[in-house]
Design a protein around this motif. Structure first.
Motif, PDB file in Angstrom:
ATOM      1  N   ALA A   1       2.117   3.147  -3.227  1.00 25.46           N
ATOM      2  CA  ALA A   1       1.254   4.093  -3.941  1.00 25.46           C
ATOM      3  C   ALA A   1       1.693   5.531  -3.700  1.00 25.46           C
ATOM      4  O   ALA A   1       1.386   6.425  -4.487  1.00 25.46           O
ATOM      5  CB  ALA A   1      -0.199   3.917  -3.516  1.00 25.46           C
TER       6      ALA A   1
ATOM      7  N   ILE B   1       0.839  -1.207   0.000  1.00 25.11           N
ATOM      8  CA  ILE B   1       0.000   0.000   0.000  1.00 25.11           C
ATOM      9  C   ILE B   1       0.871   1.253   0.000  1.00 25.11           C
ATOM     10  O   ILE B   1       0.573   2.230  -0.688  1.00 25.11           O
ATOM     11  CB  ILE B   1      -0.967  -0.027   1.194  1.00 25.11           C
ATOM     12  CG1 ILE B   1      -1.960  -1.179   1.011  1.00 25.11           C
ATOM     13  CG2 ILE B   1      -1.701   1.300   1.337  1.00 25.11           C
ATOM     14  CD1 ILE B   1      -2.775  -1.501   2.230  1.00 25.11           C
TER      15      ILE B   1
ATOM     16  N   ASP C   1      -7.108  -2.774  -3.106  1.00 23.39           N
ATOM     17  CA  ASP C   1      -8.347  -2.315  -2.492  1.00 23.39           C
ATOM     18  C   ASP C   1      -8.579  -3.117  -1.225  1.00 23.39           C
ATOM     19  O   ASP C   1      -8.416  -4.330  -1.207  1.00 23.39           O
ATOM     20  CB  ASP C   1      -9.500  -2.517  -3.477  1.00 23.39           C
ATOM     21  CG  ASP C   1     -10.774  -1.837  -3.054  1.00 23.39           C
ATOM     22  OD1 ASP C   1     -10.967  -1.628  -1.847  1.00 23.39           O
ATOM     23  OD2 ASP C   1     -11.578  -1.517  -3.934  1.00 23.39           O
TER      24      ASP C   1
ATOM     25  N   ASP D   1       0.626  -2.612  -7.944  1.00 23.77           N
ATOM     26  CA  ASP D   1      -0.801  -2.507  -8.236  1.00 23.77           C
ATOM     27  C   ASP D   1      -1.535  -2.102  -6.961  1.00 23.77           C
ATOM     28  O   ASP D   1      -1.194  -2.549  -5.871  1.00 23.77           O
ATOM     29  CB  ASP D   1      -1.347  -3.846  -8.738  1.00 23.77           C
ATOM     30  CG  ASP D   1      -0.800  -4.224 -10.107  1.00 23.77           C
ATOM     31  OD1 ASP D   1      -0.392  -3.323 -10.859  1.00 23.77           O
ATOM     32  OD2 ASP D   1      -0.788  -5.425 -10.416  1.00 23.77           O
ATOM     33  N   ILE D   2      -2.560  -1.280  -7.106  1.00 20.72           N
ATOM     34  CA  ILE D   2      -3.342  -0.820  -5.958  1.00 20.72           C
ATOM     35  C   ILE D   2      -4.040  -2.014  -5.311  1.00 20.72           C
ATOM     36  O   ILE D   2      -4.578  -2.885  -5.992  1.00 20.72           O
ATOM     37  CB  ILE D   2      -4.395   0.218  -6.411  1.00 20.72           C
ATOM     38  CG1 ILE D   2      -3.703   1.466  -6.959  1.00 20.72           C
ATOM     39  CG2 ILE D   2      -5.350   0.564  -5.291  1.00 20.72           C
ATOM     40  CD1 ILE D   2      -2.900   2.239  -5.945  1.00 20.72           C
TER      41      ILE D   2
ATOM     42  N   SER E   1       5.182   2.057  -8.634  1.00 21.93           N
ATOM     43  CA  SER E   1       4.428   1.526  -7.500  1.00 21.93           C
ATOM     44  C   SER E   1       3.820   0.172  -7.858  1.00 21.93           C
ATOM     45  O   SER E   1       3.713  -0.193  -9.017  1.00 21.93           O
ATOM     46  CB  SER E   1       3.325   2.494  -7.077  1.00 21.93           C
ATOM     47  OG  SER E   1       2.376   2.622  -8.106  1.00 21.93           O
TER      48      SER E   1
END
Length: 121
Positions: free
Chosen positions: A8, A5, A19, A16-17, A14
């Protein structure tokens, strides 16, 4: 997981995000199946699909299928987060039973045995 996290907020490449509530593809506007490889050292031992933050246990939960030899409660494994060709990071995970209940299969479970709160009138 927190390191993934944190990327980001880094300049450059960065991860992958991630969620916190589940898999949703905001680009395609749909839910999809997200599969990550699960490793013990250099050996791929299974696959993890989906994830969500549990408000009750304050843990990130994910379903996983792994080789039977590694299906030992408490075993620490690593989930490879990120799409191939992008920055990827390994996240430590602990093998646990689902659904955290050591009972018989759900169709044989007597729900009347579940403790309930008693409310005063």
């Amino acid at each position: 997981m927190l390191k993934v996290i944190a990327t980001a907020f880094e300049a450059g490449n960065s991860c992958d995000i991630m969620d916190m509530v589940g898999d949703y593809d905001y680009v395609r506007n749909n839910g999809g199946m997200h599969i990550d490889a699960v490793y013990d050292g250099d050996r791929m031992i299974g696959a993890s699909s989906g994830r969500m933050l549990s408000a009750k246990t304050r843990e990130m939960l994910s379903l996983c299928t792994i080789d039977q030899d590694y299906a030992v409660e408490g075993k620490v494994v690593e989930v490879l987060w990120g799409n191939p060709g992008t920055r990827q990071m390994r996240i430590k995970a602990k093998v646990m039973l689902l659904p955290y209940i050591k009972e018989d299969r759900n169709e044989n479970f007597d729900v009347e045995r579940i403790p309930r709160p008693v409310f005063k009138k």
